[in-house]
Motif scaffolding. Structure first.
Motif, PDB file in Angstrom:
ATOM      1  N   THR A 187       2.915  41.923 -87.724  1.00 22.88           N
ATOM      2  CA  THR A 187       1.822  42.903 -87.699  1.00 22.88           C
ATOM      3  C   THR A 187       0.483  42.191 -87.775  1.00 22.88           C
ATOM      4  OG1 THR A 187       1.733  43.156 -90.120  1.00 22.88           O
ATOM      5  CG2 THR A 187       3.321  44.547 -88.907  1.00 22.88           C
ATOM      6  N   ARG A 189      -1.753  42.767 -90.031  1.00 19.98           N
ATOM      7  CA  ARG A 189      -1.976  42.421 -91.445  1.00 19.98           C
ATOM      8  C   ARG A 189      -1.281  41.103 -91.789  1.00 19.98           C
ATOM      9  NH1 ARG A 189      -4.011  45.954 -94.975  1.00 19.98           N
ATOM     10  NH2 ARG A 189      -2.829  44.975 -96.651  1.00 19.98           N
ATOM     11  N   ASP A 190      -0.105  40.874 -91.223  1.00 22.93           N
ATOM     12  CA  ASP A 190       0.577  39.597 -91.447  1.00 22.93           C
ATOM     13  C   ASP A 190      -0.222  38.447 -90.848  1.00 22.93           C
ATOM     14  OD1 ASP A 190       2.653  40.927 -92.715  1.00 22.93           O
ATOM     15  OD2 ASP A 190       3.871  41.071 -90.899  1.00 22.93           O
ATOM     16  N   ALA A 192      -3.398  38.399 -90.390  1.00 21.07           N
ATOM     17  CA  ALA A 192      -4.584  38.221 -91.229  1.00 21.07           C
ATOM     18  C   ALA A 192      -4.252  37.442 -92.488  1.00 21.07           C
ATOM     19  CB  ALA A 192      -5.176  39.585 -91.588  1.00 21.07           C
ATOM     20  N   LEU A 237      -9.535  42.538 -92.710  1.00 20.11           N
ATOM     21  CA  LEU A 237      -8.128  42.292 -93.028  1.00 20.11           C
ATOM     22  C   LEU A 237      -7.949  40.897 -93.623  1.00 20.11           C
ATOM     23  CD1 LEU A 237      -6.411  43.822 -89.860  1.00 20.11           C
ATOM     24  CD2 LEU A 237      -6.508  44.807 -92.153  1.00 20.11           C
ATOM     25  N   ASP A 240      -9.352  40.900 -97.190  1.00 22.82           N
ATOM     26  CA  ASP A 240      -8.454  41.593 -98.108  1.00 22.82           C
ATOM     27  C   ASP A 240      -7.264  40.716 -98.467  1.00 22.82           C
ATOM     28  OD1 ASP A 240      -7.413  44.135 -99.424  1.00 22.82           O
ATOM     29  OD2 ASP A 240      -5.799  43.738 -97.994  1.00 22.82           O
ATOM     30  N   ALA A 241      -6.690  40.048 -97.448  1.00 27.60           N
ATOM     31  CA  ALA A 241      -5.563  39.153 -97.715  1.00 27.60           C
ATOM     32  C   ALA A 241      -6.015  37.945 -98.533  1.00 27.60           C
ATOM     33  CB  ALA A 241      -4.944  38.694 -96.391  1.00 27.60           C
ATOM     34  N   ARG A 245      -3.715  38.910-101.358  1.00 20.98           N
ATOM     35  CA  ARG A 245      -2.361  38.583-100.924  1.00 20.98           C
ATOM     36  C   ARG A 245      -2.041  37.098-100.997  1.00 20.98           C
ATOM     37  NH1 ARG A 245      -0.541  41.158 -95.389  1.00 20.98           N
ATOM     38  NH2 ARG A 245       1.445  40.379 -96.211  1.00 20.98           N
TER      39      ARG A 245
END
Length: 260
Positions: A187, A189-190, A192, A237, A240-241, A245
């Protein structure tokens, strides 16, 4: 003849309302303008049909179609005679003011998104600007635009992009491959999260002055962005990561995911 003038005028209005949003030099218009003119055009179509129908009324007696008793109830022609002009007026009255009403609302939403995005990019921007002060644009350039959220957001996006570009010699392919194994690549998000891990490791390498043995290629997601808003959404993104994350990057290049 009086009704035929209305028919010609309404026909012109339908064409004009449909073409006007695209008559600007740029060839496009805001969504609220397009929708507003199309709603007004639909109202003119109903009015055009009604007025065209009214022009046939003088010949109805000769064709044996004159049935005035029918208009004692809201059925048949009488229902059409009531609903068509009412719907035409309603659509025109809704369509023409729509851009004037929708534009301030859309601008307020845009400014709120810009302010939130500016704050969300703060952690990533602070780390990059602390490590590379030269990416920060001169404050004097922003004195007259200090309250413009769009201007401030553009500056922050440009500075972050410049910082990531400056880190290119420190971007390790080993870290990138390890991050892809840890976060996946399925994805956006991944992707990012992988980019955030590469940036975090590159900042650590910048502090020690150690260049990467094999330079990681730029993210395909970042390269596919074609305008400032798309760049901002991608960096949001990544930021945020970066903040939530990706933890410390180990010596073997594998990032430690932050527990949710």
């Amino acid at each position: 003849m009086y009704l035929l003038l209305y028919v010609s005028y309404l026909g012109f209005a339908v064409v004009d309302f449909w073409r006007r949003p695209y008559a600007s030099r740029s060839g496009h218009a805001a969504g609220s303008v397009r929708v507003g003119f199309r709603v007004a055009a639909a109202g003119c179509v109903f009015a055009l049909i009604y007025v065209a129908y009214k022009t046939t009324r003088p010949v109805d007696p000769g064709l044996g179609l004159d049935n005035r008793a029918e208009c004692s109830t809201l059925v048949g022609r009488c229902a059409f005679s009531v609903t068509a002009p009412a719907l035409a007026v309603l659509l025109i009255c809704l369509g023409l003011p729509l851009p004037a009403v929708a534009y301030p609302i859309s601008q307020a939403r845009r400014r709120r998104w810009e302010a939130r995005s500016f704050e969300a990019l703060g952690v990533l921007w602070q780390d990059l600007s602390a490590a590379m002060p030269h990416i920060v644009l001169s404050p004097a350039e922003a004195e007259d635009m200090s309250t413009d959220s769009d201007f401030q957001l553009q500056r922050r996006v440009i500075q972050i992009s410049d910082g990531i570009l400056t880190l290119r010699p420190y971007r390790s392919r080993k870290v990138q491959e390890a991050a892809q194994g840890a976060f996946g690549t399925g994805t956006v998000r991944d992707a990012a999260a992988v980019e955030a891990a590469v940036v975090k490791a590159a900042l650590a390498s910048l502090e020690t002055g150690r260049f990467a043995d094999h330079i990681a290629p730029p993210s395909a997601e970042a390269a596919s962005r074609k305008d400032l808003r798309a760049d901002t959404e991608w960096l949001l993104l990544v930021a945020d990561a970066y903040a939530s994350r990706v933890g410390r990057v180990a010596g073997d290049g594998r990032p430690e995911p932050v527990a949710a």
